[in-house]
Design a protein around this motif. Structure first.
Motif, mmCIF file in Angstrom:
data_model
loop_
_atom_site.group_PDB
_atom_site.id
_atom_site.type_symbol
_atom_site.label_atom_id
_atom_site.label_comp_id
_atom_site.label_asym_id
_atom_site.label_seq_id
_atom_site.Cartn_x
_atom_site.Cartn_y
_atom_site.Cartn_z
ATOM 1 N N LEU A 197 0.834 -1.207 0.000
ATOM 2 C CA LEU A 197 0.000 0.000 0.000
ATOM 3 C C LEU A 197 0.866 1.253 0.000
ATOM 4 O O LEU A 197 0.642 2.173 -0.800
ATOM 5 N N CYS A 198 1.832 1.298 0.897
ATOM 6 C CA CYS A 198 2.677 2.491 0.994
ATOM 7 C C CYS A 198 3.568 2.663 -0.236
ATOM 8 O O CYS A 198 3.827 3.792 -0.669
ATOM 9 N N LYS A 199 4.010 1.560 -0.809
ATOM 10 C CA LYS A 199 4.786 1.647 -2.052
ATOM 11 C C LYS A 199 3.932 2.221 -3.167
ATOM 12 O O LYS A 199 4.382 3.072 -3.947
ATOM 13 N N PHE A 200 2.694 1.777 -3.262
ATOM 14 C CA PHE A 200 1.772 2.254 -4.283
ATOM 15 C C PHE A 200 1.471 3.740 -4.123
ATOM 16 O O PHE A 200 1.354 4.472 -5.108
ATOM 17 N N LEU A 201 1.355 4.189 -2.871
ATOM 18 C CA LEU A 201 1.022 5.588 -2.587
ATOM 19 C C LEU A 201 2.259 6.473 -2.424
ATOM 20 O O LEU A 201 2.122 7.673 -2.167
ATOM 21 N N ASN A 202 3.434 5.877 -2.554
ATOM 22 C CA ASN A 202 4.696 6.612 -2.394
ATOM 23 C C ASN A 202 4.795 7.293 -1.026
ATOM 24 O O ASN A 202 5.144 8.472 -0.911
ATOM 25 N N LEU A 203 4.476 6.518 0.009
ATOM 26 C CA LEU A 203 4.511 7.021 1.374
ATOM 27 C C LEU A 203 5.326 6.078 2.252
ATOM 28 O O LEU A 203 5.387 4.872 1.989
#
Length: 250
Positions: A188-194
């Motif tokens: 999820l965080c990789k996808f959202l760049n977070l």
């Protein structure tokens, strides 16, 4: 709008809601969609409004999910073409079906009782049914979003497969994440760049227990108040009727 959650109800949407809140997003879930934009969504559901209205409604909202978002995800993506789409899924269709049955079993009796006394609950269930029927056919939509205990499991599974396949096929692949909450923060965080937050990925609405939390929400406080007033008036009217009969018979 930055994130469109296209996953169906009972695919971890409440856990995703909590996760996006932790990541700093302003999220609108089912109740916000109904409470704040109910009238606007009614026009969209009835085909009397569209992309421009959605753009105006959600221009200051970061993410949205559940009913009616997953039914209109394409229209929302057209309004916000740079948004990312998250398709939440279960391990398999059987897990999805069993989770839906559990939620229905927990809510059925109390909803069946309250619909007799609360116009807000009737309006809320009609809203869910009408929006959800774009994904779930009318027959199964009525069973899911009203108070009928009957459920066509094979049809429900078919709707789940069809919706997920359609999103996967039609959403631009670079804007789509197919996500199971068991995957945790990483994808999820990789996808959202977070950056990944501290702590485990949240788990909400386990075994259909979201009903307890919903009782603290504005819509359900109104439903409770309407039911209490309606029951009081009914009892009061019956008492007056009994007194009149007793006087007449004296």
């Amino acid at each position: 709008m930055k994130v469109i959650c296209a996953g169906l109800s009972k695919t971890g949407t409440k856990s995703m809601n909590e996760a996006l809140n932790i990541l700093g997003y302003k999220v609108y879930d089912l109740l916000e969609n109904f409470e704040i934009f109910g009238k606007e969504w009614r026009k969209i559901i009835d085909g009397k409004a569209g992309v421009e209205e959605i753009r105006a409604m959600y221009k200051d909202i970061d993410a949205a999910m559940d009913v009616p978002i997953y039914s209109f995800w394409e229209m929302i993506l057209e309004a916000f073409p740079d948004a990312k789409v998250i398709l939440t899924v279960r391990d398999d269709e059987d897990k999805f079906c069993e989770s839906m049955k559990t939620q229905l079993r927990k809510n059925n009796q109390i909803f069946k009782f309250l619909t007799l006394f609360s116009p807000t609950l009737r309006r809320f269930l009609n809203f869910c049914e009408d929006a959800g029927s774009r994904v779930f056919c009318n027959k199964i939509g009525r069973n899911i979003f009203t108070v009928s205990p009957k459920l066509n499991e094979e049809l429900l599974k078919m709707c789940y497969r069809r919706h997920n396949a359609y999103v996967e096929k039609c959403c631009p692949p670079e804007q789509l994440l197919i996500f199971n909450c068991k995957d945790g923060w990483g994808p999820l965080c990789k996808f959202l760049n977070l950056p990944e937050p501290v702590g485990t990925f949240p788990r909400k609405n386990v075994e259909g227990n979201i009903s307890t939390e919903y009782t603290q929400k504005r819509t359900f406080i109104r439903i409770k108040n309407e039911a209490m007033i309606s029951i009081f008036l009914l009892v009061f009217t019956l008492l007056i009727f009994v007194v009149i009969i007793l006087i007449a018979c004296a």
